[in-house]
Scaffold this motif. Structure first.
Motif, PDB file in Angstrom:
ATOM      1  N   ASP A 156       0.826  -1.210   0.000  1.00 35.28           N
ATOM      2  CA  ASP A 156       0.000   0.000   0.000  1.00 35.28           C
ATOM      3  C   ASP A 156       0.862   1.264   0.000  1.00 35.28           C
ATOM      4  O   ASP A 156       0.535   2.243  -0.676  1.00 35.28           O
ATOM      5  CB  ASP A 156      -0.952   0.002   1.195  1.00 35.28           C
ATOM      6  N   ASP A 157       1.977   1.247   0.735  1.00 32.32           N
ATOM      7  CA  ASP A 157       2.905   2.395   0.735  1.00 32.32           C
ATOM      8  C   ASP A 157       3.506   2.597  -0.650  1.00 32.32           C
ATOM      9  O   ASP A 157       3.625   3.727  -1.124  1.00 32.32           O
ATOM     10  CB  ASP A 157       4.028   2.191   1.765  1.00 32.32           C
ATOM     11  N   LEU A 158       3.890   1.505  -1.307  1.00 37.67           N
ATOM     12  CA  LEU A 158       4.455   1.595  -2.652  1.00 37.67           C
ATOM     13  C   LEU A 158       3.417   2.142  -3.636  1.00 37.67           C
ATOM     14  O   LEU A 158       3.728   2.995  -4.464  1.00 37.67           O
ATOM     15  CB  LEU A 158       4.974   0.236  -3.130  1.00 37.67           C
ATOM     16  N   ILE A 159       2.180   1.681  -3.515  1.00 41.36           N
ATOM     17  CA  ILE A 159       1.112   2.168  -4.395  1.00 41.36           C
ATOM     18  C   ILE A 159       0.958   3.674  -4.255  1.00 41.36           C
ATOM     19  O   ILE A 159       0.852   4.401  -5.248  1.00 41.36           O
ATOM     20  CB  ILE A 159      -0.224   1.431  -4.099  1.00 41.36           C
ATOM     21  N   GLU A 160       0.971   4.169  -3.027  1.00 42.71           N
ATOM     22  CA  GLU A 160       0.839   5.624  -2.802  1.00 42.71           C
ATOM     23  C   GLU A 160       1.998   6.388  -3.445  1.00 42.71           C
ATOM     24  O   GLU A 160       1.793   7.432  -4.072  1.00 42.71           O
ATOM     25  CB  GLU A 160       0.754   5.935  -1.308  1.00 42.71           C
ATOM     26  N   LYS A 161       3.212   5.871  -3.312  1.00 45.81           N
ATOM     27  CA  LYS A 161       4.382   6.529  -3.907  1.00 45.81           C
ATOM     28  C   LYS A 161       4.308   6.506  -5.432  1.00 45.81           C
ATOM     29  O   LYS A 161       4.634   7.495  -6.088  1.00 45.81           O
ATOM     30  CB  LYS A 161       5.676   5.869  -3.422  1.00 45.81           C
ATOM     31  N   LEU A 162       3.866   5.379  -5.989  1.00 49.50           N
ATOM     32  CA  LEU A 162       3.726   5.284  -7.444  1.00 49.50           C
ATOM     33  C   LEU A 162       2.629   6.224  -7.944  1.00 49.50           C
ATOM     34  O   LEU A 162       2.788   6.883  -8.974  1.00 49.50           O
ATOM     35  CB  LEU A 162       3.429   3.843  -7.866  1.00 49.50           C
ATOM     36  N   LYS A 163       1.522   6.302  -7.219  1.00 47.17           N
ATOM     37  CA  LYS A 163       0.429   7.199  -7.602  1.00 47.17           C
ATOM     38  C   LYS A 163       0.877   8.656  -7.558  1.00 47.17           C
ATOM     39  O   LYS A 163       0.386   9.488  -8.321  1.00 47.17           O
ATOM     40  CB  LYS A 163      -0.781   7.006  -6.687  1.00 47.17           C
ATOM     41  N   ALA A 164       1.819   8.954  -6.671  1.00 46.78           N
ATOM     42  CA  ALA A 164       2.344  10.317  -6.551  1.00 46.78           C
ATOM     43  C   ALA A 164       3.309  10.650  -7.686  1.00 46.78           C
ATOM     44  O   ALA A 164       3.798  11.778  -7.781  1.00 46.78           O
ATOM     45  CB  ALA A 164       3.038  10.502  -5.204  1.00 46.78           C
ATOM     46  N   GLY A 165       3.603   9.679  -8.545  1.00 53.15           N
ATOM     47  CA  GLY A 165       4.462   9.923  -9.697  1.00 53.15           C
ATOM     48  C   GLY A 165       5.913   9.518  -9.516  1.00 53.15           C
ATOM     49  O   GLY A 165       6.741   9.763 -10.398  1.00 53.15           O
ATOM     50  N   ASN A 166       6.240   8.893  -8.398  1.00 56.65           N
ATOM     51  CA  ASN A 166       7.617   8.458  -8.168  1.00 56.65           C
ATOM     52  C   ASN A 166       8.003   7.346  -9.137  1.00 56.65           C
ATOM     53  O   ASN A 166       7.169   6.523  -9.520  1.00 56.65           O
ATOM     54  CB  ASN A 166       7.806   7.960  -6.736  1.00 56.65           C
ATOM     55  N   GLU A 167       9.268   7.340  -9.517  1.00 54.70           N
ATOM     56  CA  GLU A 167       9.820   6.298 -10.375  1.00 54.70           C
ATOM     57  C   GLU A 167      10.771   5.450  -9.541  1.00 54.70           C
ATOM     58  O   GLU A 167      11.407   5.957  -8.613  1.00 54.70           O
ATOM     59  CB  GLU A 167      10.562   6.933 -11.553  1.00 54.70           C
ATOM     60  N   PHE A 168      10.857   4.173  -9.859  1.00 56.41           N
ATOM     61  CA  PHE A 168      11.690   3.245  -9.094  1.00 56.41           C
ATOM     62  C   PHE A 168      12.496   2.360 -10.020  1.00 56.41           C
ATOM     63  O   PHE A 168      12.088   2.098 -11.154  1.00 56.41           O
ATOM     64  CB  PHE A 168      10.818   2.337  -8.219  1.00 56.41           C
ATOM     65  N   ASN A 169      13.628   1.873  -9.519  1.00 54.67           N
ATOM     66  CA  ASN A 169      14.377   0.829 -10.206  1.00 54.67           C
ATOM     67  C   ASN A 169      13.824  -0.498  -9.724  1.00 54.67           C
ATOM     68  O   ASN A 169      13.893  -0.812  -8.540  1.00 54.67           O
ATOM     69  CB  ASN A 169      15.875   0.928  -9.894  1.00 54.67           C
ATOM     70  N   ALA A 170      13.248  -1.263 -10.640  1.00 54.26           N
ATOM     71  CA  ALA A 170      12.669  -2.564 -10.313  1.00 54.26           C
ATOM     72  C   ALA A 170      13.611  -3.657 -10.796  1.00 54.26           C
ATOM     73  O   ALA A 170      14.149  -3.579 -11.898  1.00 54.26           O
ATOM     74  CB  ALA A 170      11.298  -2.706 -10.975  1.00 54.26           C
ATOM     75  N   THR A 171      13.805  -4.667  -9.979  1.00 55.74           N
ATOM     76  CA  THR A 171      14.678  -5.787 -10.314  1.00 55.74           C
ATOM     77  C   THR A 171      13.834  -6.938 -10.858  1.00 55.74           C
ATOM     78  O   THR A 171      12.858  -7.347 -10.230  1.00 55.74           O
ATOM     79  CB  THR A 171      15.461  -6.262  -9.073  1.00 55.74           C
ATOM     80  N   ILE A 172      14.227  -7.460 -11.994  1.00 55.29           N
ATOM     81  CA  ILE A 172      13.499  -8.565 -12.625  1.00 55.29           C
ATOM     82  C   ILE A 172      13.770  -9.847 -11.832  1.00 55.29           C
ATOM     83  O   ILE A 172      14.909 -10.217 -11.589  1.00 55.29           O
ATOM     84  CB  ILE A 172      13.930  -8.747 -14.094  1.00 55.29           C
ATOM     85  N   THR A 173      12.674 -10.520 -11.423  1.00 52.49           N
ATOM     86  CA  THR A 173      12.800 -11.761 -10.661  1.00 52.49           C
ATOM     87  C   THR A 173      12.381 -12.988 -11.469  1.00 52.49           C
ATOM     88  O   THR A 173      12.805 -14.096 -11.168  1.00 52.49           O
ATOM     89  CB  THR A 173      11.949 -11.711  -9.380  1.00 52.49           C
ATOM     90  N   HIS A 174      11.535 -12.781 -12.491  1.00 59.32           N
ATOM     91  CA  HIS A 174      11.061 -13.900 -13.300  1.00 59.32           C
ATOM     92  C   HIS A 174      10.545 -13.354 -14.628  1.00 59.32           C
ATOM     93  O   HIS A 174       9.858 -12.340 -14.647  1.00 59.32           O
ATOM     94  CB  HIS A 174       9.931 -14.642 -12.570  1.00 59.32           C
TER      95      HIS A 174
END
Length: 182
Positions: A97-115
């Motif tokens: 839920d915290d990540l969703i709020e940050k993403l909705k606010a327009g934040n960008e993240f480095n995501a690591t591919i797991t599969h």
């Protein structure tokens, strides 16, 4: 378990404090009719965590990969025999839920591919699973597996949240194949 330790543990439970412990083993429990992880707490006490309380969604694959790892959790219950019933589910839901709020606010993240699947890639951002479809990765028909492998990172932003709170992301800079077809 003496009264002092019991009261201390009950206080940790009521306050929802996050505890870090080491997974000792995974076994099937007839009592809980589920696979359980046996966890060693910092004070030497042991707790158990059922498969259903391990993550937001029930993990179907083997939990043996977590043996020897340290995980964070909360105490969900203390049974009359002193068994500590632990859970990561609520903790993982809060992280999501915290990540969703940050993403909705327009934040960008480095995501690591797991599969990687033929239709996209499962990724993780700060311990939370997200998914990127091939069409959200490239401007053309290039698929994620043509360019990336498990362990690579991709800068992503929010695409949408599904009704089941599944997080779909898209590449900040969509890949564009430099080769042209004449």
């Amino acid at each position: 378990m003496n009264d002092k330790v019991f009261k201390e543990l009950r206080k940790l439970q009521q306050e929802g404090k996050v505890i870090t412990g080491k997974v000792l083993l995974v076994e099937h429990s007839d009592k809980y009719d589920s696979d359980v992880l046996q966890i060693e707490l910092p004070n030497g006490l042991k707790g158990i965590m059922t498969r259903e309380n391990f993550d937001v969604k029930v993990i179907k694959q083997s939990l043996v990969q977590y043996v020897g790892r340290k995980i964070q959790f909360q105490i969900k219950d203390i049974e009359p025999d002193g068994t500590l019933v632990c859970s990561r589910k609520e903790l993982k839901e809060k992280q999501r839920d915290d990540l969703i709020e940050k993403l909705k606010a327009g934040n960008e993240f480095n995501a690591t591919i797991t599969h990687i699947e033929r239709f996209g890639a499962y990724m993780v951002i700060n311990g939370t699973s997200v998914f990127m479809r091939n069409m959200d990765f490239a401007e053309d028909h290039t698929i994620v597996s043509d360019i990336h492998k498990v362990g690579d990172t991709v800068k992503v932003k929010l695409f949408r949240i599904t009704s089941t709170k599944r997080i779909l992301v898209q590449a900040v800079e969509k890949y564009c194949n430099p080769t042209t077809v004449d």
